[in-house]
Structure formats: structure tokens, C-alpha cells
Design a protein around this motif. Structure first.
Motif, PDB file in Angstrom:
ATOM      1  N   LYS A  89      17.465  89.934  60.251  1.00 47.31           N
ATOM      2  CA  LYS A  89      16.587  90.949  59.668  1.00 47.31           C
ATOM      3  C   LYS A  89      15.628  90.239  58.671  1.00 47.31           C
ATOM      4  CE  LYS A  89      19.435  94.973  60.327  1.00 47.31           C
ATOM      5  NZ  LYS A  89      20.213  95.978  59.599  1.00 47.31           N
ATOM      6  N   ASN A  90      16.226  88.928  58.089  1.00 43.48           N
ATOM      7  CA  ASN A  90      15.297  88.315  56.980  1.00 43.48           C
ATOM      8  C   ASN A  90      14.209  87.268  57.755  1.00 43.48           C
ATOM      9  OD1 ASN A  90      16.995  86.214  58.064  1.00 43.48           O
ATOM     10  ND2 ASN A  90      17.689  85.437  56.083  1.00 43.48           N
ATOM     11  N   GLY A  91      14.307  87.453  59.044  1.00 41.83           N
ATOM     12  CA  GLY A  91      13.090  86.752  59.863  1.00 41.83           C
ATOM     13  C   GLY A  91      13.694  85.543  60.548  1.00 41.83           C
ATOM     14  N   LYS A  92      14.751  84.819  60.084  1.00 39.79           N
ATOM     15  CA  LYS A  92      15.444  83.753  60.507  1.00 39.79           C
ATOM     16  C   LYS A  92      15.829  83.957  62.048  1.00 39.79           C
ATOM     17  CE  LYS A  92      14.961  81.532  56.618  1.00 39.79           C
ATOM     18  NZ  LYS A  92      14.049  80.528  56.509  1.00 39.79           N
ATOM     19  N   LYS A  93      16.015  82.829  62.894  1.00 33.52           N
ATOM     20  CA  LYS A  93      16.329  82.796  64.190  1.00 33.52           C
ATOM     21  C   LYS A  93      17.351  81.736  64.571  1.00 33.52           C
ATOM     22  CE  LYS A  93      14.318  81.444  68.716  1.00 33.52           C
ATOM     23  NZ  LYS A  93      12.970  81.210  69.284  1.00 33.52           N
ATOM     24  N   LEU A  94      18.309  82.084  65.331  1.00 31.17           N
ATOM     25  CA  LEU A  94      19.490  81.118  65.798  1.00 31.17           C
ATOM     26  C   LEU A  94      19.107  80.855  67.483  1.00 31.17           C
ATOM     27  CD1 LEU A  94      21.702  79.182  65.341  1.00 31.17           C
ATOM     28  CD2 LEU A  94      23.340  81.572  65.816  1.00 31.17           C
ATOM     29  N   ALA A  95      18.904  79.622  67.933  1.00 30.94           N
ATOM     30  CA  ALA A  95      18.687  79.227  68.921  1.00 30.94           C
ATOM     31  C   ALA A  95      19.742  78.373  69.530  1.00 30.94           C
ATOM     32  CB  ALA A  95      17.230  78.968  69.417  1.00 30.94           C
ATOM     33  N   LEU A  96      20.445  79.039  70.709  1.00 32.33           N
ATOM     34  CA  LEU A  96      21.684  77.977  71.202  1.00 32.33           C
ATOM     35  C   LEU A  96      21.321  77.890  72.655  1.00 32.33           C
ATOM     36  CD1 LEU A  96      24.611  79.422  69.532  1.00 32.33           C
ATOM     37  CD2 LEU A  96      23.315  77.438  68.860  1.00 32.33           C
ATOM     38  N   SER A  97      21.441  76.895  73.547  1.00 31.68           N
ATOM     39  CA  SER A  97      21.642  76.976  74.866  1.00 31.68           C
ATOM     40  C   SER A  97      22.638  76.357  75.496  1.00 31.68           C
ATOM     41  CB  SER A  97      20.413  75.937  75.209  1.00 31.68           C
ATOM     42  OG  SER A  97      20.632  74.457  74.878  1.00 31.68           O
ATOM     43  N   LEU A  98      23.123  76.954  76.939  1.00 33.75           N
ATOM     44  CA  LEU A  98      24.072  76.696  77.420  1.00 33.75           C
ATOM     45  C   LEU A  98      24.417  75.276  77.839  1.00 33.75           C
ATOM     46  CD1 LEU A  98      26.645  77.466  79.261  1.00 33.75           C
ATOM     47  CD2 LEU A  98      24.707  78.006  81.057  1.00 33.75           C
ATOM     48  N   GLN A  99      23.170  74.424  77.985  1.00 36.35           N
ATOM     49  CA  GLN A  99      23.315  72.887  78.421  1.00 36.35           C
ATOM     50  C   GLN A  99      23.635  72.140  77.432  1.00 36.35           C
ATOM     51  OE1 GLN A  99      21.113  75.268  79.726  1.00 36.35           O
ATOM     52  NE2 GLN A  99      21.626  75.046  81.845  1.00 36.35           N
ATOM     53  N   GLU A 100      23.318  72.786  76.138  1.00 38.90           N
ATOM     54  CA  GLU A 100      23.187  71.697  74.932  1.00 38.90           C
ATOM     55  C   GLU A 100      24.487  71.984  73.861  1.00 38.90           C
ATOM     56  OE1 GLU A 100      19.632  71.864  72.936  1.00 38.90           O
ATOM     57  OE2 GLU A 100      18.511  70.968  74.813  1.00 38.90           O
ATOM     58  N   HIS A 101      25.129  73.180  74.064  1.00 36.03           N
ATOM     59  CA  HIS A 101      26.074  73.469  73.081  1.00 36.03           C
ATOM     60  C   HIS A 101      27.345  73.814  73.724  1.00 36.03           C
ATOM     61  CE1 HIS A 101      22.303  74.182  71.029  1.00 36.03           C
ATOM     62  NE2 HIS A 101      22.944  73.680  69.729  1.00 36.03           N
ATOM     63  N   ASP A 102      28.477  73.393  73.055  1.00 34.46           N
ATOM     64  CA  ASP A 102      30.114  73.892  73.458  1.00 34.46           C
ATOM     65  C   ASP A 102      30.033  75.246  73.027  1.00 34.46           C
ATOM     66  OD1 ASP A 102      30.655  71.553  74.465  1.00 34.46           O
ATOM     67  OD2 ASP A 102      31.416  70.676  72.307  1.00 34.46           O
ATOM     68  N   ARG A 103      30.891  75.941  73.965  1.00 37.45           N
ATOM     69  CA  ARG A 103      31.376  77.255  73.760  1.00 37.45           C
ATOM     70  C   ARG A 103      30.372  78.498  73.624  1.00 37.45           C
ATOM     71  NH1 ARG A 103      36.458  77.742  70.108  1.00 37.45           N
ATOM     72  NH2 ARG A 103      36.560  79.746  71.306  1.00 37.45           N
ATOM     73  N   TYR A 104      29.399  78.026  74.382  1.00 36.52           N
ATOM     74  CA  TYR A 104      28.196  79.203  74.648  1.00 36.52           C
ATOM     75  C   TYR A 104      28.668  80.239  74.992  1.00 36.52           C
ATOM     76  CZ  TYR A 104      23.706  81.034  76.332  1.00 36.52           C
ATOM     77  OH  TYR A 104      22.782  81.665  76.632  1.00 36.52           O
ATOM     78  N   ALA A 105      29.398  80.260  76.337  1.00 39.74           N
ATOM     79  CA  ALA A 105      30.043  81.585  76.811  1.00 39.74           C
ATOM     80  C   ALA A 105      30.870  82.421  75.988  1.00 39.74           C
ATOM     81  CB  ALA A 105      30.854  81.427  78.103  1.00 39.74           C
ATOM     82  N   ASP A 106      31.720  81.892  75.244  1.00 37.28           N
ATOM     83  CA  ASP A 106      32.521  82.513  74.150  1.00 37.28           C
ATOM     84  C   ASP A 106      31.485  83.252  73.111  1.00 37.28           C
ATOM     85  OD1 ASP A 106      34.784  81.526  75.409  1.00 37.28           O
ATOM     86  OD2 ASP A 106      35.031  79.849  73.909  1.00 37.28           O
TER      87      ASP A 106
END
Length: 149
Positions: A115-132
Motif C-alpha cells: 500500500k505504500n507503493g513499494k514492490k517485491l519481485a521474486l522469480s522462480l529461476q533465481e530464488h529458493d522456496r518460490y513455490a512455498d
């Protein structure tokens, strides 16, 4: 508690690329600075890979983040910058998952908008535990999911 961080293989690959680029640039720099006859491509080997490697190294080091999800909150910590942001789940404005088909597989990226305008971006190929992380958001914030066309 789910801890999402960059995969070691991703960091290793970036490190190898950075070392190769800096090596090429560092090898050619003394040759260019000697002042003898220098070909155009020797300038190119100094000018192109050096800044690319330095920029990528800076982005990798200062952009390294560890995301902890659980207990009704998302905590994002940047160890190098000594910064930490904690967002309760009710601070999530919306979240989406983009899926792009590539030649060999699918590229998936999770975007969480706060809500404060910030964004978190994660990708399957680059990050562990994406599916969780996806599973947790589907369970706790299913109403805030926005399907992309």
C-alpha cells in the motif's frame, strides 16, 4: 517461517560472468594505456565489459535480499545495506504471478505490491522456496490476487 533468498547457482553464475568481464577488461587496459599502436577492438574490450561487470556487481551486492514470510507478515532484509522492512499481510495491496513461456521452460515471476507503493519481485529461476511463497500467499491473501491477462 519461509525464507526466500537468491539461489547459490544464480550467485555463482553472476560471479563467474563478473570475473570474466573484469579479467578481460583488466587484461586489455594496460595494453591500451601503454600508448603504442592500439586497434579499435582493444578499446572495445576495455570499454564494454568493465562497466558492465562493475554495474552488475554493484547491483548484485547491494540488491541482495532475504525475504521471510510467516506469522502474518512479510519481512524483507538487505544484509549489505543493514536495512529491514516488515509488512503485515494486511499492508499488501495486490499480488500477481506472471508466467512467460520460453523455448525450454516457463519463466515465473511473483510481484507483491504494498500500500505504500513499494514492490517485491521474486522469480522462480533465481530464488529458493518460490513455490512455498506462492502457496502461502494463496492461502493467506487469496482475495488480493490479481490475474494477469
Amino acid at each position: 517461517m519461509i525464507v526466500v533468498k537468491p539461489k547459490n547457482s544464480t550467485l555463482f553464475s553472476l560471479g563467474v560472468f563478473i570475473v570474466i568481464c573484469l579479467g578481460i577488461s583488466g587484461y586489455m587496459l594496460p595494453r591500451v594505456l601503454e600508448g603504442g599502436r592500439v586497434e579499435w577492438y582493444e578499446y572495445l574490450f576495455v570499454i564494454v565489459p568493465g562497466p558492465i561487470a562493475l554495474g552488475l556487481m554493484t547491483k548484485t551486492i547491494f540488491g541482495y535480499k532475504k525475504v521471510e514470510v510467516g506469522q502474518e507478515r512479510i519481512s524483507i532484509s538487505y544484509p549489505i545495506r543493514s536495512a529491514r522492512r516488515v509488512y503485515p499481510l494486511k499492508e499488501i495491496d495486490r499480488w500477481t504471478e506472471h508466467e512467460v513461456k520460453t523455448a525450454g521452460s516457463k519463466f515465473k515471476e511473483l510481484n507483491v505490491y504494498f500500500k505504500n507503493g513499494k514492490k517485491l519481485a521474486l522469480s522462480l529461476q533465481e530464488h529458493d522456496r518460490y513455490a512455498d511463497m506462492i502457496k502461502y500467499l494463496r492461502k493467506k491473501c487469496a482475495k488480493k490476487f490479481v490475474k494477469q491477462p
